[in-house]
Design a protein around this motif. Structure first.
Motif, PDB file in Angstrom:
ATOM      1  N   ASN A  55      41.563  32.314  44.722  1.00  0.00           N
ATOM      2  CA  ASN A  55      42.050  31.304  43.775  1.00  0.00           C
ATOM      3  C   ASN A  55      42.397  31.885  42.407  1.00  0.00           C
ATOM      4  O   ASN A  55      42.956  31.184  41.562  1.00  0.00           O
ATOM      5  CB  ASN A  55      41.010  30.198  43.610  1.00  0.00           C
ATOM      6  N   LEU A  56      42.033  33.162  42.175  1.00  0.00           N
ATOM      7  CA  LEU A  56      42.463  33.819  40.941  1.00  0.00           C
ATOM      8  C   LEU A  56      43.988  33.962  40.918  1.00  0.00           C
ATOM      9  O   LEU A  56      44.591  34.106  39.855  1.00  0.00           O
ATOM     10  CB  LEU A  56      41.811  35.196  40.805  1.00  0.00           C
ATOM     11  N   LYS A  57      44.560  33.982  42.129  1.00  0.00           N
ATOM     12  CA  LYS A  57      46.019  34.065  42.296  1.00  0.00           C
ATOM     13  C   LYS A  57      46.621  35.269  41.580  1.00  0.00           C
ATOM     14  O   LYS A  57      47.590  35.175  40.823  1.00  0.00           O
ATOM     15  CB  LYS A  57      46.686  32.766  41.843  1.00  0.00           C
ATOM     16  N   ILE A  58      45.972  36.421  41.833  1.00  0.00           N
ATOM     17  CA  ILE A  58      46.502  37.689  41.319  1.00  0.00           C
ATOM     18  C   ILE A  58      47.589  38.158  42.287  1.00  0.00           C
ATOM     19  O   ILE A  58      47.303  38.457  43.449  1.00  0.00           O
ATOM     20  CB  ILE A  58      45.386  38.739  41.214  1.00  0.00           C
ATOM     21  N   THR A  83      34.377  37.273  38.443  1.00  0.00           N
ATOM     22  CA  THR A  83      34.323  36.108  39.334  1.00  0.00           C
ATOM     23  C   THR A  83      33.091  36.155  40.222  1.00  0.00           C
ATOM     24  O   THR A  83      32.387  35.146  40.394  1.00  0.00           O
ATOM     25  CB  THR A  83      35.596  36.057  40.201  1.00  0.00           C
ATOM     26  N   LYS A 140      38.528  41.403  36.798  1.00  0.00           N
ATOM     27  CA  LYS A 140      38.578  39.964  37.083  1.00  0.00           C
ATOM     28  C   LYS A 140      37.747  39.613  38.308  1.00  0.00           C
ATOM     29  O   LYS A 140      37.040  38.605  38.325  1.00  0.00           O
ATOM     30  CB  LYS A 140      40.033  39.530  37.290  1.00  0.00           C
ATOM     31  N   ILE A 141      37.830  40.441  39.337  1.00  0.00           N
ATOM     32  CA  ILE A 141      37.056  40.179  40.556  1.00  0.00           C
ATOM     33  C   ILE A 141      35.563  40.290  40.270  1.00  0.00           C
ATOM     34  O   ILE A 141      34.764  39.451  40.690  1.00  0.00           O
ATOM     35  CB  ILE A 141      37.485  41.148  41.677  1.00  0.00           C
ATOM     36  N   TYR A 192      48.572  36.836  47.399  1.00  0.00           N
ATOM     37  CA  TYR A 192      47.619  37.111  46.321  1.00  0.00           C
ATOM     38  C   TYR A 192      46.595  38.153  46.756  1.00  0.00           C
ATOM     39  O   TYR A 192      46.430  38.441  47.937  1.00  0.00           O
ATOM     40  CB  TYR A 192      46.881  35.828  45.924  1.00  0.00           C
ATOM     41  N   CYS A 201      42.487  44.169  37.594  1.00  0.00           N
ATOM     42  CA  CYS A 201      42.198  43.388  38.804  1.00  0.00           C
ATOM     43  C   CYS A 201      40.714  43.476  39.165  1.00  0.00           C
ATOM     44  O   CYS A 201      40.065  42.465  39.437  1.00  0.00           O
ATOM     45  CB  CYS A 201      43.072  43.897  39.950  1.00  0.00           C
ATOM     46  N   GLU A 238      37.032  31.996  45.752  1.00  0.00           N
ATOM     47  CA  GLU A 238      37.234  32.061  44.301  1.00  0.00           C
ATOM     48  C   GLU A 238      38.123  33.240  43.913  1.00  0.00           C
ATOM     49  O   GLU A 238      38.939  33.144  42.991  1.00  0.00           O
ATOM     50  CB  GLU A 238      35.886  32.163  43.584  1.00  0.00           C
ATOM     51  N   VAL A 239      37.964  34.370  44.604  1.00  0.00           N
ATOM     52  CA  VAL A 239      38.814  35.530  44.330  1.00  0.00           C
ATOM     53  C   VAL A 239      40.258  35.216  44.691  1.00  0.00           C
ATOM     54  O   VAL A 239      41.190  35.531  43.948  1.00  0.00           O
ATOM     55  CB  VAL A 239      38.315  36.775  45.085  1.00  0.00           C
TER      56      VAL A 239
END
Length: 504
Positions: free
Chosen positions: A448-451, A403, A399-400, A461, A396, A445-446
């Motif tokens: 919208n990663l939809k984690i 981004t 990914k952040i 999310y 996680c 944007e974080v």
């Protein structure tokens, strides 16, 4: 002392510091890793000690009781015996001006106290490796120059060698050096065609690298034909020279055969008759082959072979030097990455953040420009870790970080991992309004990663909260104030509702 014998001895390091505890720590650390350590508590002792017994490296504190480290370094650089000894400054001074002055007086590196043992060891070994290479290259160059002087029988030959070697040394890369070499040799010995072959990257064959040719079109044909060839060990003329490491002379190609000279047919067609080949050597290793052709039969000329061998030896030094420089450059780049990047997220680490923040603060203060800082925190990240596990938590954060890095793409901006699940973005020459737009873009944007974050109390999310501070740095302010304001803004965002941006 004999070079081979000296290489078996541990490196001799002189540590100069007026603080006994620092001397003990550095000495113990270095001796534990196999170095021989001498100590000096002031500048004059250090200078005298270096003159009496030359060290391989000096670790030098700036703040000394008699003369400061800058003066010590300057004096050492004036003595023939000590001028080339690499000096690493180790100091608590962390200002840019201190580091600049250290390099101006001849320092090779600068480590800020409190130092990290692994960093000190890495930088020490880096400087010792560079110093050993420089001394080896200097010794080899010295031997080469002596060999040139001894071998030449006329003033014209000596002048030719010096001019050729100077031209080679002035080149910036290996292929330029080969081109200059072939040009100089063919022009001066008046042979019709020259070519250079180098070992392939895997060392399995000799490949065509460079050619010098006259304006005769049929020699273009020979050049173009040769470009597509490779030679294996012992195969044809280049392969035989590779195997033997000795020069070879063919008086008349027409009297040989295709088995002996692979390019027999094309050589006969264009009228090339005599040729000779000389290896480019470095430490008994073949780096390449120089081959020269003439359109007439020429008897073997040992004096000419020796002349070209002398140039090839200097070329070997240059080629190996360029390779060594490239290797050192890669090592320094790796060292820099280790020192400045966060291992998990591959953005800047906290140490680099602190250094860069101070650097840009000073620049913005000098130029009177706005400076903004964003600190963001992953909402309910502990609950995420507890629910999905630490591996998922690490993924996680990666990914952040990726981004955020994608959203912050100006050359002067910096994304750093500030804490466990906190990131910081340094934005020089950026006002509060622009910083807010950037922060909001990152936040969205974080999201919208939809984690998926089943344990989040505000969203399905993963989300982040962001705090912003902006100011034009003044003389009576410090970067700590910028951090404090951003922290306060982040605290307000997390207390307010999370998944939001607050600016102070």
């Amino acid at each position: 002392m004999d070079q081979k014998k000296s290489q078996n001895l541990p490196a001799n390091i002189l540590v100069v510091d007026d603080a006994p505890e620092n001397l003990r720590l550095l000495a113990s650390m270095l001796e534990h890793h196999g170095y021989y350590v001498r100590k000096a508590i002031n500048g004059r002792i250090a200078i005298n000690g270096a003159q009496i017994s030359k060290p391989d490296l000096i670790l030098l504190d700036i703040n000394l009781p008699d003369i400061d480290g800058y003066e010590v370094c300057q004096q050492l650089k004036t003595f023939e015996k000590t001028k080339e000894i690499p000096v690493i400054f180790i100091s608590s001074y962390n200002q840019e001006v201190d580091k600049i002055r250290a390099f101006e007086v001849g320092g090779r590196d600068y480590i800020t106290k409190p130092f990290q043992i692994r960093e000190v060891l890495a930088r020490v070994e880096n400087q010792l490796s560079t110093y050993r290479l420089q001394m080896e290259l200097k010794e080899r160059n010295s031997k080469l120059e002596q060999e040139i002087i001894e071998r030449q029988r006329t003033e014209e030959q000596i002048r030719f060698l010096l001019l050729t070697n100077q031209a080679i040394s002035a080149t910036s890369d290996i292929h330029s050096a080969l081109e200059v070499t072939l040009n100089y040799i063919c022009s001066n010995i008046r042979w019709d065609f020259g070519e250079a072959w180098l070992l392939s990257s895997d060392g399995s064959k000799i490949v065509h690298s460079q050619a010098f040719y006259t304006n005769e079109e049929n020699l273009y044909e020979f050049r173009d034909y040769s470009k597509n060839l490779t030679f294996t060990f012992h195969k044809s003329l280049p392969g035989r020279v590779w195997q033997s490491q000795y020069s070879e002379w063919i008086e008349d190609i027409f009297q040989t055969s295709p088995d002996f000279f692979q390019r027999y047919d094309i050589a006969v067609k264009v009228g090339l008759k005599s040729c000779f080949a000389v290896p480019i050597l470095w430490s008994n290793q073949v780096l390449g082959i120089l081959v020269f052709f003439k359109k007439e039969v020429i008897s073997k000329n040992q004096q000419l072979i020796d002349l070209v061998k002398a140039v090839a030896n200097h070329l070997g030094v240059m080629i190996q030097s360029r390779k060594a420089e490239y290797t050192l450059k890669l090592a320094n780049q790796r060292l820099h990455l280790l020192a400045t990047l966060d291992g998990l997220t591959q953005v800047a680490n906290r140490r680099h953040f602190d250094e860069y923040l101070d650097q840009e603060w000073q620049r913005m203060k000098r130029d009177g420009l706005p400076f903004s800082l964003i600190i963001c925190d992953v909402d309910y990240f502990k609950l995420y870790n507890d629910n999905y596990g630490h591996q998922a938590g690490d993924d996680c954060l990666k990914k952040i970080a990726k981004t955020i890095q994608k959203m912050v793409d100006r050359p002067g901006d910096l994304v750093a991992r500030y804490g466990g699940e906190e990131f910081a973005i340094i934005l020089p020459n950026t006002d509060a309004e622009c910083a807010f737009r950037i922060a909001e873009t990152i936040r969205l944007e974080v999201q919208n990663l939809k984690i998926i974050h089943a344990k989040s109390e505000i969203n399905e999310y993963v989300t982040i909260s962001l705090g912003i501070s902006s100011m034009i740095p003044q003389e009576n302010q410090s970067p700590a104030e910028l951090i404090s304001l951003a922290d306060q803004a982040l605290y307000q965002a997390k207390n307010q509702q999370r998944n939001c941006t607050v600016s102070r």
